[in-house]
Scaffold this active site. Structure first.
Site, PDB file in Angstrom:
ATOM      1  N   GLY A  85       0.773  -1.233   0.000  1.00  4.66           N
ATOM      2  CA  GLY A  85       0.000   0.000   0.000  1.00  4.66           C
ATOM      3  C   GLY A  85       0.802   1.279   0.000  1.00  4.66           C
ATOM      4  O   GLY A  85       0.228   2.370   0.080  1.00  4.66           O
ATOM      5  N   TRP A  87       2.471   2.821  -2.387  1.00  7.98           N
ATOM      6  CA  TRP A  87       2.191   3.719  -3.514  1.00  7.98           C
ATOM      7  C   TRP A  87       0.876   4.456  -3.309  1.00  7.98           C
ATOM      8  O   TRP A  87       0.761   5.633  -3.632  1.00  7.98           O
ATOM      9  CB  TRP A  87       2.182   2.925  -4.830  1.00  7.98           C
ATOM     10  CG  TRP A  87       3.558   2.675  -5.376  1.00  7.98           C
ATOM     11  CD1 TRP A  87       4.709   2.535  -4.660  1.00  7.98           C
ATOM     12  CD2 TRP A  87       3.922   2.539  -6.750  1.00  7.98           C
ATOM     13  NE1 TRP A  87       5.771   2.312  -5.498  1.00  7.98           N
ATOM     14  CE2 TRP A  87       5.318   2.313  -6.789  1.00  7.98           C
ATOM     15  CE3 TRP A  87       3.214   2.571  -7.941  1.00  7.98           C
ATOM     16  CZ2 TRP A  87       6.013   2.126  -7.986  1.00  7.98           C
ATOM     17  CZ3 TRP A  87       3.905   2.384  -9.135  1.00  7.98           C
ATOM     18  CH2 TRP A  87       5.283   2.172  -9.159  1.00  7.98           C
ATOM     19  N   LYS A 193       6.932  -0.998 -13.218  1.00  4.92           N
ATOM     20  CA  LYS A 193       8.285  -1.494 -12.981  1.00  4.92           C
ATOM     21  C   LYS A 193       8.652  -2.542 -14.017  1.00  4.92           C
ATOM     22  O   LYS A 193       7.846  -3.410 -14.349  1.00  4.92           O
ATOM     23  CB  LYS A 193       8.384  -2.103 -11.583  1.00  4.92           C
ATOM     24  CG  LYS A 193       9.752  -2.720 -11.269  1.00  4.92           C
ATOM     25  CD  LYS A 193       9.940  -2.972  -9.803  1.00  4.92           C
ATOM     26  CE  LYS A 193       8.992  -4.007  -9.247  1.00  4.92           C
ATOM     27  NZ  LYS A 193       9.173  -4.197  -7.799  1.00  4.92           N
TER      28      LYS A 193
END
Length: 242
Positions: A85, A87, A193
């Site tokens: 959590g 981000w 990513k």
């Protein structure tokens, strides 16, 4: 009086930070020992604890947003693989999800993950496999329309084989990108990513067809010895029909 070993003077700076060494314990591999030692001495891990973030990864999205400015008040955001959590913790105040910035538009953030995630004020979290059929429509339903940002810090489980892990995370990132194509509004942003390693060329090609600009960035919070980088695609051109 003689100083005790390891207690050198600090030139008025207060007690110095001691580099934590981790001995190889019985049953712990050398690689896991190195990982643990790196964690204990990582300044971003220490900052995350001090700042109340759920992990050091929070600084990666914070640094990316400082550069590209996609988490703006009123933005509608989807966080794929949102656990634990961190981000979302960065996104909530920046998009004004709690309405605390007077006179600014109020944003929304939907977090999805395979596992249950601890609730976070200002974020709506759902347990969902985004690879399931109809996941895109579910997400748009929860969001109440299209998204302005789709972001992903997901990584496939490590196999210990560098090339295999690279291929797995690129496949995961491609899947996230295709979901983004289905849920993003024109002009939207995709952040994900990836691992450098040679197989990301096709992903780059696809993104450049769908977005105005595609940047590859290694934020300061990414460890220097990691092949991790982030792709930031801005200016979504819209869905391709047919």
């Amino acid at each position: 009086m003689a100083k005790k070993p390891g207690t050198k003077g600090t030139s008025g700076r207060g007690q110095r930070d001691l580099h934590v060494k981790v001995k190889t314990a019985r049953g712990r591999s050398n690689s896991s020992t190195r990982w643990l030692q790196r964690q204990l001495n990582d300044p971003y891990v220490k900052r995350a604890k001090a700042d109340g973030y759920r992990g050091r990864a929070a600084y990666k999205i914070l640094e990316l947003d400082d550069k590209f400015r996609f988490l703006v008040p009123g933005a509608r955001v989807v966080d794929l693989g949102c656990a634990p959590g961190g981000w979302m913790q960065v996104a909530v105040p920046r998009i004004n999800a709690l309405g605390e910035k007077s006179g600014k538009a109020v944003g929304r953030i939907i977090g999805v993950d395979l596992q249950e995630v601890e609730p976070l004020a200002g974020a709506e979290i759902h347990q969902l496999d985004f690879l399931d059929d109809g996941a895109d429509e579910q997400i748009k339903g929860w969001l109440g329309g299209e998204a302005d940002v789709v972001m992903s810090d997901m990584a496939a489980s490590s196999s210990g084989h560098k090339q295999t892990d690279h291929l797995r995370i690129i496949a995961l990132c491609e899947a996230a990108a295709y979901l983004a194509f289905d849920v993003l509004a024109p002009g939207g942003t995709f952040v994900a990513k990836v691992l450098a390693g040679g197989a990301e060329g096709e992903l780059q090609k696809i993104l450049k067809q769908r977005f105005e600009k595609v940047a590859n960035v290694k934020p300061p919070a990414s460890r220097s010895d990691s092949s991790e980088k982030f792709v930031v695609a801005t200016g979504f051109r819209g869905r391709v029909e047919g």
